[in-house]
Write a protein that holds these residues in place. Structure first.
Motif, mmCIF file in Angstrom:
data_model
loop_
_atom_site.group_PDB
_atom_site.id
_atom_site.type_symbol
_atom_site.label_atom_id
_atom_site.label_comp_id
_atom_site.label_asym_id
_atom_site.label_seq_id
_atom_site.Cartn_x
_atom_site.Cartn_y
_atom_site.Cartn_z
ATOM 1 N N MET A 29 47.645 126.159 11.101
ATOM 2 C CA MET A 29 46.380 126.890 10.875
ATOM 3 C C MET A 29 45.565 126.971 12.167
ATOM 4 N N LEU A 30 44.964 128.145 12.368
ATOM 5 C CA LEU A 30 44.100 128.302 13.532
ATOM 6 C C LEU A 30 42.738 127.699 13.224
ATOM 7 N N THR A 31 42.137 127.123 14.256
ATOM 8 C CA THR A 31 40.756 126.672 14.071
ATOM 9 C C THR A 31 39.876 127.923 14.121
ATOM 10 N N LYS A 32 38.612 127.745 13.811
ATOM 11 C CA LYS A 32 37.706 128.898 13.777
ATOM 12 C C LYS A 32 37.612 129.565 15.156
ATOM 13 N N SER A 33 37.510 128.728 16.201
ATOM 14 C CA SER A 33 37.370 129.331 17.533
ATOM 15 C C SER A 33 38.680 129.967 17.993
ATOM 16 N N GLN A 34 39.812 129.383 17.591
ATOM 17 C CA GLN A 34 41.103 130.010 17.941
ATOM 18 C C GLN A 34 41.237 131.368 17.249
ATOM 19 N N ALA A 35 40.807 131.410 15.993
ATOM 20 C CA ALA A 35 40.885 132.672 15.235
ATOM 21 C C ALA A 35 40.015 133.737 15.890
ATOM 22 N N LYS A 36 38.860 133.280 16.383
ATOM 23 C CA LYS A 36 37.926 134.196 17.048
ATOM 24 C C LYS A 36 38.578 134.778 18.306
ATOM 25 N N ILE A 37 39.203 133.896 19.108
ATOM 26 C CA ILE A 37 39.867 134.345 20.337
ATOM 27 C C ILE A 37 41.032 135.285 19.986
ATOM 28 N N PHE A 38 41.784 134.893 18.965
ATOM 29 C CA PHE A 38 42.927 135.713 18.519
ATOM 30 C C PHE A 38 42.449 137.107 18.122
ATOM 31 N N PHE A 39 41.378 137.156 17.369
ATOM 32 C CA PHE A 39 40.828 138.445 16.918
ATOM 33 C C PHE A 39 40.329 139.277 18.092
ATOM 34 N N LEU A 40 39.539 138.639 18.970
ATOM 35 C CA LEU A 40 38.970 139.388 20.097
ATOM 36 C C LEU A 40 40.053 139.883 21.043
ATOM 37 N N ALA A 41 41.005 138.986 21.381
ATOM 38 C CA ALA A 41 42.072 139.374 22.314
ATOM 39 C C ALA A 41 42.902 140.506 21.715
ATOM 40 N N GLY A 42 43.241 140.391 20.429
ATOM 41 C CA GLY A 42 44.026 141.436 19.774
ATOM 42 C C GLY A 42 43.292 142.759 19.798
ATOM 43 N N THR A 43 42.008 142.713 19.462
ATOM 44 C CA THR A 43 41.215 143.947 19.436
ATOM 45 C C THR A 43 41.157 144.576 20.824
ATOM 46 N N ILE A 44 40.905 143.733 21.842
ATOM 47 C CA ILE A 44 40.784 144.273 23.207
ATOM 48 C C ILE A 44 42.126 144.846 23.679
ATOM 49 N N ILE A 45 43.199 144.100 23.497
ATOM 50 C CA ILE A 45 44.517 144.571 23.973
ATOM 51 C C ILE A 45 44.889 145.904 23.325
ATOM 52 N N PHE A 46 44.740 145.980 22.008
ATOM 53 C CA PHE A 46 45.172 147.210 21.337
ATOM 54 C C PHE A 46 44.208 148.370 21.540
#
Ligand code: HEC
Length: 147
Positions: A1-18
């Motif tokens: 499971m991702l922690t809250k801050s990891q999920a945040k980074i995952f979401f932001l990085a994914g959004t920016i890359i795509f």
């Protein structure tokens, strides 16, 4: 499971890359391939006149081109390839509402003049040659074509 801050980074990085990828590909299409894919150099005054007729008569109220429009009547992107120009001319110039008994639906009897029909055909011919990366898919059944 991702922690809250990891999920945040995952979401932001994914959004920016795509988003960057999406904008880059859109730029590439519009700047590098647009004119080539649309055969912009083949847009004659006749094609333009056909497009105006297409707009002025609300053909999109029933038909689609490039998949855009209403789904009451056939997709027309490849209508010339599918039906042949003489058939299309017959439909456009028909004094009575055109309809095959199988569909149960009827085309509006615009009764276009030969000049107007030729302009619409020029527009369909140009539309039919636009490179749409394979759209629309070829039907699996055969339609009779008039030569
Ligand atoms: C009220 C709905 C309606 C409008 C508006 C309409 N059409 Fe149609 N059209 C149809 C229907 C329904 C058919 C199919 C008739 C059949 O073959 O049974 C058709 C068929 C056609 C066909 C032959 C397509 C094929 O694959 O057999 C062409 C070409 C066409 N229309 C062009 C146009 C153009 C150009 C306009 C605008 C000037 C237009 N239509 C406006 C309903 C409409």
């Amino acid at each position: 499971m991702l922690t809250k801050s990891q999920a945040k980074i995952f979401f932001l990085a994914g959004t920016i890359i795509f988003s960057v990828l999406f904008l880059g590909l859109s730029y590439d299409t519009h700047v590098n391939k647009h004119d080539e894919q649309t055969n912009a150099d083949k847009i004659t005054p006749e094609v333009v006149a056909g497009k105006h007729l297409w707009e002025a008569n609300n053909c999109m109220g029933c038909h689609t081109i490039f998949g855009e429009g209403a789904y009451y009547a056939p997709e027309l992107t490849k209508v010339i390839e599918r039906r042949g120009a003489p058939y299309v001319k017959g439909v456009l110039m028909s004094p009575t509402p055109w309809g095959e008994y199988t569909s149960g639906r009827k085309m509006v009897a615009y009764g276009f003049s030969e000049k107007e029909a030729n302009e619409l055909i020029a527009y369909f011919e140009w539309i039919g040659k636009v490179d749409l990366n394979g759209f629309p898919a070829k039907p699996k059944y055969e339609i009779k074509k008039t030569k």
